[in-house]
Design a protein around this motif. Structure first.
Motif, mmCIF file in Angstrom:
data_model
loop_
_atom_site.group_PDB
_atom_site.id
_atom_site.type_symbol
_atom_site.label_atom_id
_atom_site.label_comp_id
_atom_site.label_asym_id
_atom_site.label_seq_id
_atom_site.Cartn_x
_atom_site.Cartn_y
_atom_site.Cartn_z
ATOM 1 N N ASP A 34 0.854 -1.187 0.000
ATOM 2 C CA ASP A 34 0.000 0.000 0.000
ATOM 3 C C ASP A 34 0.892 1.240 0.000
ATOM 4 O O ASP A 34 1.746 1.399 0.869
ATOM 5 C CB ASP A 34 -0.899 -0.022 1.243
ATOM 6 C CG ASP A 34 -1.942 1.078 1.226
ATOM 7 O OD1 ASP A 34 -2.002 1.858 0.248
ATOM 8 O OD2 ASP A 34 -2.718 1.157 2.207
ATOM 9 N N ALA A 35 0.701 2.101 -0.972
ATOM 10 C CA ALA A 35 1.550 3.287 -1.101
ATOM 11 C C ALA A 35 1.152 4.396 -0.138
ATOM 12 O O ALA A 35 1.858 5.402 -0.018
ATOM 13 C CB ALA A 35 1.498 3.815 -2.532
ATOM 14 N N LYS A 36 0.042 4.213 0.559
ATOM 15 C CA LYS A 36 -0.446 5.249 1.462
ATOM 16 C C LYS A 36 -0.566 4.720 2.885
ATOM 17 O O LYS A 36 -0.807 3.534 3.107
ATOM 18 C CB LYS A 36 -1.832 5.738 1.014
ATOM 19 C CG LYS A 36 -1.864 6.418 -0.341
ATOM 20 C CD LYS A 36 -3.289 6.849 -0.669
ATOM 21 C CE LYS A 36 -3.365 7.534 -2.023
ATOM 22 N NZ LYS A 36 -4.758 7.938 -2.364
ATOM 23 N N THR A 37 -0.395 5.638 3.838
ATOM 24 C CA THR A 37 -0.677 5.309 5.229
ATOM 25 C C THR A 37 -2.167 5.503 5.454
ATOM 26 O O THR A 37 -2.723 6.557 5.131
ATOM 27 C CB THR A 37 0.111 6.231 6.180
ATOM 28 O OG1 THR A 37 1.511 6.072 5.915
ATOM 29 C CG2 THR A 37 -0.182 5.894 7.629
ATOM 30 N N ALA A 42 -9.447 1.023 6.807
ATOM 31 C CA ALA A 42 -9.297 1.379 5.388
ATOM 32 C C ALA A 42 -8.348 0.417 4.686
ATOM 33 O O ALA A 42 -8.576 0.035 3.535
ATOM 34 C CB ALA A 42 -8.786 2.810 5.262
ATOM 35 N N PHE A 43 -7.272 0.010 5.381
ATOM 36 C CA PHE A 43 -6.352 -0.941 4.770
ATOM 37 C C PHE A 43 -7.027 -2.294 4.561
ATOM 38 O O PHE A 43 -6.841 -2.939 3.519
ATOM 39 C CB PHE A 43 -5.089 -1.129 5.621
ATOM 40 C CG PHE A 43 -4.226 -2.252 5.118
ATOM 41 C CD1 PHE A 43 -3.484 -2.110 3.952
ATOM 42 C CD2 PHE A 43 -4.198 -3.483 5.786
ATOM 43 C CE1 PHE A 43 -2.713 -3.159 3.464
ATOM 44 C CE2 PHE A 43 -3.426 -4.532 5.301
ATOM 45 C CZ PHE A 43 -2.684 -4.368 4.143
ATOM 46 N N GLU A 48 -8.891 -6.512 1.068
ATOM 47 C CA GLU A 48 -9.990 -7.388 0.650
ATOM 48 C C GLU A 48 -10.356 -7.146 -0.819
ATOM 49 O O GLU A 48 -10.568 -8.090 -1.582
ATOM 50 C CB GLU A 48 -11.206 -7.147 1.544
ATOM 51 C CG GLU A 48 -12.388 -8.048 1.216
ATOM 52 C CD GLU A 48 -13.590 -7.772 2.114
ATOM 53 O OE1 GLU A 48 -14.663 -8.340 1.854
ATOM 54 O OE2 GLU A 48 -13.456 -6.970 3.071
ATOM 55 N N GLY A 49 -10.393 -5.878 -1.204
ATOM 56 C CA GLY A 49 -10.749 -5.534 -2.575
ATOM 57 C C GLY A 49 -9.717 -6.024 -3.572
ATOM 58 O O GLY A 49 -10.059 -6.541 -4.650
ATOM 59 N N ALA A 50 -8.433 -5.862 -3.244
ATOM 60 C CA ALA A 50 -7.359 -6.281 -4.152
ATOM 61 C C ALA A 50 -7.362 -7.791 -4.346
ATOM 62 O O ALA A 50 -7.294 -8.293 -5.478
ATOM 63 C CB ALA A 50 -6.009 -5.816 -3.615
ATOM 64 N N ILE A 51 -7.434 -8.530 -3.240
ATOM 65 C CA ILE A 51 -7.422 -9.995 -3.323
ATOM 66 C C ILE A 51 -8.646 -10.508 -4.080
ATOM 67 O O ILE A 51 -8.551 -11.402 -4.935
ATOM 68 C CB ILE A 51 -7.361 -10.611 -1.912
ATOM 69 C CG1 ILE A 51 -6.026 -10.262 -1.233
ATOM 70 C CG2 ILE A 51 -7.569 -12.117 -1.972
ATOM 71 C CD1 ILE A 51 -4.802 -10.806 -1.941
ATOM 72 N N ALA A 83 0.573 -3.516 4.368
ATOM 73 C CA ALA A 83 0.296 -2.146 4.799
ATOM 74 C C ALA A 83 1.545 -1.278 4.637
ATOM 75 O O ALA A 83 2.684 -1.777 4.661
ATOM 76 C CB ALA A 83 -0.167 -2.139 6.255
ATOM 77 N N HIS A 84 1.325 0.013 4.477
ATOM 78 C CA HIS A 84 2.439 0.937 4.247
ATOM 79 C C HIS A 84 3.477 0.863 5.367
ATOM 80 O O HIS A 84 4.689 0.888 5.091
ATOM 81 C CB HIS A 84 1.887 2.364 4.141
ATOM 82 C CG HIS A 84 2.924 3.373 3.769
ATOM 83 N ND1 HIS A 84 3.379 3.531 2.482
ATOM 84 C CD2 HIS A 84 3.626 4.269 4.530
ATOM 85 C CE1 HIS A 84 4.288 4.489 2.452
ATOM 86 N NE2 HIS A 84 4.460 4.947 3.679
#
Length: 330
Positions: A34-37, A42-43, A48-51, A83-84
């Motif tokens: 994840d490029a964002k903190t 939210a992570f 879940e969405g990516a997988i 996670a970032h």
């Protein structure tokens, strides 16, 4: 296949997911960072969405006959979302790190800084940018010799081509290492200098704009333009490369056609480049003279022509358009 490797993508969006799908399919482990903190909630939603998206796409490909559906769990087991704040542990294990963040310079700077801070001493950093030049982005990393652009074409899982664009500071072995890896996972890498549009986007921008002009000028409907592309342009250039086709028909044909279109349409956009004019003057116009963009001096031209014609027949077959000859009419 080479021994299983661990790779990473800084950025868990569309391109990162496509690369992860491709890399994991070929037996390698990949960490989508994840490029964002963001908050834990939210992570978890991102993860879940990516997988779910990657698994959905793999399942769809299997259902369409690309591979056996029973392989999906094993492929998915090689993909994780990180996670970032845990990026350091993921990056230190990665042999190749793809930067796949949005086309915003500030986002690239942050991703490159993350690589410089945590990546191993031999890790390669490959930006997937489609708009920024390696000669510009190289300034954002301390590890200039191990950086280059690697432009994947969407959908990344399916399209074989990857355009590699090293910077002046990129070590030759960096380009060769990434090229070998891509070839090992079934990709077709090409190398080009740091030039706007790379190869494919530059060619396709011209073609798409010209197609739009045909509709705008009332020359043909959108449907007929697209039919012409699918069953003429596209079918032909799925068998022969553009420059290979110039040599096949003869550079003189392109030269005279360009002059005609330039005059008839009263625009310089059809003017033949200097290389075409120079080849004409020097008699290098393709197969019929033994040399054009390619050298046919040592080639069995008859065997080559037969092979390409066979490929044309197969392309027409795949399009479902070949018909058996009519032997008699009633």
């Amino acid at each position: 296949m080479t021994q299983a490797m661990t790779l990473a993508s800084i950025g868990a969006g569309r391109m990162g997911r496509g690369i992860a799908q491709c890399v994991a399919y070929h037996g390698h482990h990949v960490r989508l960072i994840d490029a964002k903190t963001r908050s834990g909630e939210a992570f978890a939603e991102l993860e879940e969405g990516a997988i779910a998206e990657i698994e959905r796409d793999l399942t769809l490909m299997a259902e369409l006959g690309a591979f056996d559906k029973t392989a999906v769990p094993a492929i998915m087991a090689r993909i994780s979302v990180v996670a970032h704040e845990d990026a350091g542990a993921a990056l230190c294990e990665a042999s190749i790190v793809f930067e796949a963040v949005p086309e915003v310079r500030a986002a690239k700077e942050q991703a490159f800084a993350l690589f410089d801070r945590f990546a191993g001493e031999e890790a390669i950093l490959a930006s997937t940018t489609s708009t920024m030049l390696s000669s510009d982005l190289v300034a954002l990393t301390e590890n200039k010799a191990r950086f280059l652009n690697a432009h994947w074409l969407n959908p990344a899982f399916l399209v074989p081509l990857v355009e590699l664009s090293p910077a002046g500071e990129t070590a030759p072995e960096t380009t060769q290492t990434l090229k070998r890896f891509l070839e090992d996972i079934g990709k077709v890498p090409v190398v080009c200098s740091a030039s706007p549009g790379y190869i494919v986007p530059r060619i396709q921008a011209l073609a798409m704009n010209e197609a739009a002009r045909l509709v705008e000028e009332g020359v043909a409907s959108a449907e007929d333009v697209d039919k012409a592309v699918l069953y003429g342009f596209g079918l032909r250039f799925a068998v022969l490369g553009l420059l290979e086709f110039v040599d096949w028909g003869g550079g003189d044909i392109l030269y005279y056609a360009s002059r005609y279109l330039q005059g008839a349409l009263e625009t310089d956009r059809f003017e033949a480049p200097e290389i075409v004019q120079r080849n004409m003057e020097e008699g290098r116009i393709g197969m019929k003279t033994g040399q054009g963009f390619y050298d046919y001096g040592e080639m069995d031209v008859d065997a080559y022509r037969k092979d390409r014609l066979k490929a044309f027949i197969q392309a027409v077959d795949r399009a479902g358009l070949r018909r058996d000859p009519v032997l008699a009419k009633s």
